[in-house]
Scaffold this motif. Sequence first.
Motif, PDB file in Angstrom:
ATOM      1  N   LEU A  94      10.366  -5.630  -1.600  1.00  0.00           N
ATOM      2  CA  LEU A  94       9.605  -4.381  -1.564  1.00  0.00           C
ATOM      3  C   LEU A  94      10.327  -3.249  -0.844  1.00  0.00           C
ATOM      4  O   LEU A  94      10.008  -2.085  -1.057  1.00  0.00           O
ATOM      5  CB  LEU A  94       8.244  -4.617  -0.898  1.00  0.00           C
ATOM      6  N   GLY A  95      11.288  -3.561   0.012  1.00  0.00           N
ATOM      7  CA  GLY A  95      11.941  -2.535   0.819  1.00  0.00           C
ATOM      8  C   GLY A  95      12.526  -1.393   0.009  1.00  0.00           C
ATOM      9  O   GLY A  95      12.181  -0.223   0.201  1.00  0.00           O
ATOM     10  N   LEU A  96      13.407  -1.706  -0.921  1.00  0.00           N
ATOM     11  CA  LEU A  96      14.060  -0.646  -1.694  1.00  0.00           C
ATOM     12  C   LEU A  96      13.140  -0.033  -2.738  1.00  0.00           C
ATOM     13  O   LEU A  96      13.301   1.134  -3.100  1.00  0.00           O
ATOM     14  CB  LEU A  96      15.352  -1.159  -2.329  1.00  0.00           C
ATOM     15  N   SER A  97      12.142  -0.777  -3.205  1.00  0.00           N
ATOM     16  CA  SER A  97      11.192  -0.167  -4.139  1.00  0.00           C
ATOM     17  C   SER A  97      10.306   0.836  -3.409  1.00  0.00           C
ATOM     18  O   SER A  97       9.956   1.881  -3.970  1.00  0.00           O
ATOM     19  CB  SER A  97      10.350  -1.230  -4.852  1.00  0.00           C
ATOM     20  N   VAL A  98       9.975   0.558  -2.159  1.00  0.00           N
ATOM     21  CA  VAL A  98       9.233   1.528  -1.342  1.00  0.00           C
ATOM     22  C   VAL A  98      10.102   2.762  -1.100  1.00  0.00           C
ATOM     23  O   VAL A  98       9.627   3.895  -1.202  1.00  0.00           O
ATOM     24  CB  VAL A  98       8.763   0.892  -0.017  1.00  0.00           C
ATOM     25  N   VAL A  99      11.375   2.554  -0.786  1.00  0.00           N
ATOM     26  CA  VAL A  99      12.302   3.676  -0.614  1.00  0.00           C
ATOM     27  C   VAL A  99      12.302   4.546  -1.869  1.00  0.00           C
ATOM     28  O   VAL A  99      12.159   5.769  -1.788  1.00  0.00           O
ATOM     29  CB  VAL A  99      13.731   3.168  -0.316  1.00  0.00           C
ATOM     30  N   LEU A 145       0.828  -1.210   0.000  1.00  0.00           N
ATOM     31  CA  LEU A 145       0.000   0.000   0.000  1.00  0.00           C
ATOM     32  C   LEU A 145       0.860   1.255   0.000  1.00  0.00           C
ATOM     33  O   LEU A 145       0.564   2.230  -0.699  1.00  0.00           O
ATOM     34  CB  LEU A 145      -0.948  -0.006   1.207  1.00  0.00           C
ATOM     35  N   THR A 146       1.927   1.262   0.783  1.00  0.00           N
ATOM     36  CA  THR A 146       2.831   2.410   0.793  1.00  0.00           C
ATOM     37  C   THR A 146       3.431   2.622  -0.590  1.00  0.00           C
ATOM     38  O   THR A 146       3.502   3.737  -1.088  1.00  0.00           O
ATOM     39  CB  THR A 146       3.965   2.210   1.825  1.00  0.00           C
ATOM     40  N   PHE A 147       3.850   1.513  -1.227  1.00  0.00           N
ATOM     41  CA  PHE A 147       4.427   1.611  -2.567  1.00  0.00           C
ATOM     42  C   PHE A 147       3.403   2.156  -3.558  1.00  0.00           C
ATOM     43  O   PHE A 147       3.688   3.057  -4.346  1.00  0.00           O
ATOM     44  CB  PHE A 147       4.933   0.241  -3.022  1.00  0.00           C
ATOM     45  N   ALA A 148       2.197   1.634  -3.518  1.00  0.00           N
ATOM     46  CA  ALA A 148       1.155   2.046  -4.469  1.00  0.00           C
ATOM     47  C   ALA A 148       0.743   3.494  -4.283  1.00  0.00           C
ATOM     48  O   ALA A 148       0.486   4.214  -5.243  1.00  0.00           O
ATOM     49  CB  ALA A 148      -0.065   1.139  -4.317  1.00  0.00           C
ATOM     50  N   ARG A 149       0.712   3.940  -3.041  1.00  0.00           N
ATOM     51  CA  ARG A 149       0.279   5.310  -2.750  1.00  0.00           C
ATOM     52  C   ARG A 149       1.400   6.330  -2.851  1.00  0.00           C
ATOM     53  O   ARG A 149       1.144   7.531  -2.818  1.00  0.00           O
ATOM     54  CB  ARG A 149      -0.298   5.372  -1.339  1.00  0.00           C
ATOM     55  N   ALA A 161      21.566  -2.182 -11.060  1.00  0.00           N
ATOM     56  CA  ALA A 161      20.537  -1.513 -11.851  1.00  0.00           C
ATOM     57  C   ALA A 161      19.129  -2.000 -11.505  1.00  0.00           C
ATOM     58  O   ALA A 161      18.154  -1.330 -11.839  1.00  0.00           O
ATOM     59  CB  ALA A 161      20.791  -1.723 -13.342  1.00  0.00           C
ATOM     60  N   ARG A 162      19.022  -3.120 -10.802  1.00  0.00           N
ATOM     61  CA  ARG A 162      17.699  -3.698 -10.524  1.00  0.00           C
ATOM     62  C   ARG A 162      17.249  -3.569  -9.078  1.00  0.00           C
ATOM     63  O   ARG A 162      16.098  -3.904  -8.769  1.00  0.00           O
ATOM     64  CB  ARG A 162      17.715  -5.194 -10.875  1.00  0.00           C
ATOM     65  N   ILE A 163      18.074  -3.090  -8.172  1.00  0.00           N
ATOM     66  CA  ILE A 163      17.735  -3.201  -6.747  1.00  0.00           C
ATOM     67  C   ILE A 163      16.530  -2.374  -6.314  1.00  0.00           C
ATOM     68  O   ILE A 163      15.941  -2.660  -5.284  1.00  0.00           O
ATOM     69  CB  ILE A 163      18.941  -2.913  -5.834  1.00  0.00           C
ATOM     70  N   PHE A 164      16.138  -1.375  -7.091  1.00  0.00           N
ATOM     71  CA  PHE A 164      14.954  -0.590  -6.736  1.00  0.00           C
ATOM     72  C   PHE A 164      13.674  -1.120  -7.402  1.00  0.00           C
ATOM     73  O   PHE A 164      12.600  -0.558  -7.207  1.00  0.00           O
ATOM     74  CB  PHE A 164      15.155   0.881  -7.096  1.00  0.00           C
ATOM     75  N   GLU A 165      13.784  -2.199  -8.160  1.00  0.00           N
ATOM     76  CA  GLU A 165      12.611  -2.783  -8.813  1.00  0.00           C
ATOM     77  C   GLU A 165      11.734  -3.497  -7.792  1.00  0.00           C
ATOM     78  O   GLU A 165      12.249  -4.193  -6.909  1.00  0.00           O
ATOM     79  CB  GLU A 165      13.036  -3.813  -9.871  1.00  0.00           C
ATOM     80  N   PRO A 166      10.405  -3.366  -7.917  1.00  0.00           N
ATOM     81  CA  PRO A 166       9.511  -4.111  -7.023  1.00  0.00           C
ATOM     82  C   PRO A 166       9.725  -5.619  -7.170  1.00  0.00           C
ATOM     83  O   PRO A 166       9.907  -6.123  -8.278  1.00  0.00           O
ATOM     84  CB  PRO A 166       8.110  -3.731  -7.507  1.00  0.00           C
TER      85      PRO A 166
END
Length: 163
Positions: free
Chosen positions: A126-131, A6-10, A109-114
Amino acid sequence: MTGKLLTFARGGSPERGPVQINDVVSETVRILSGSLGADVAVDVSLDPELPATFADSGGLQQILMNFCVNARDAMEGTGRLRVRTARDNGSILLEVADTGPGIPESIRARIFEPFFTTKRERGTGLGLSVVYGLVKNYGGTVTAGNDPGGGARFTVRLPASGV
């Protein structure tokens, strides 16, 4: 996991305002001190002259917690974690570095991908994609690299709020 999705989506909390990042860093390090382990030393260097940034303290705390927990895991519970704030060309800088093995070039190059994770059964990815989503929502940037002396380094640049 639902909360992270939810945090990621919002894109973070809708309630934002001027936040003193040094206060968030001090509080977060205090909260994490027991869970990082006795063999993880934490060095904190805070620029006392930082202006506020327009964000929400809960989101900033989540960013720092993700970096610190990932660092602890990468260092396998033993090492040094450095957290620093500074002013950089009108931006507020938050930097977290560790003495772990660093980030392999093949995955950087991929670490921020969901859903991308290197933690196998323990990670959600999800941690780094939320960041990434939070930082972008605050009008900032986040980069990942390796420290010249070894270990990983994450750098967040946020705009100063002018308040």
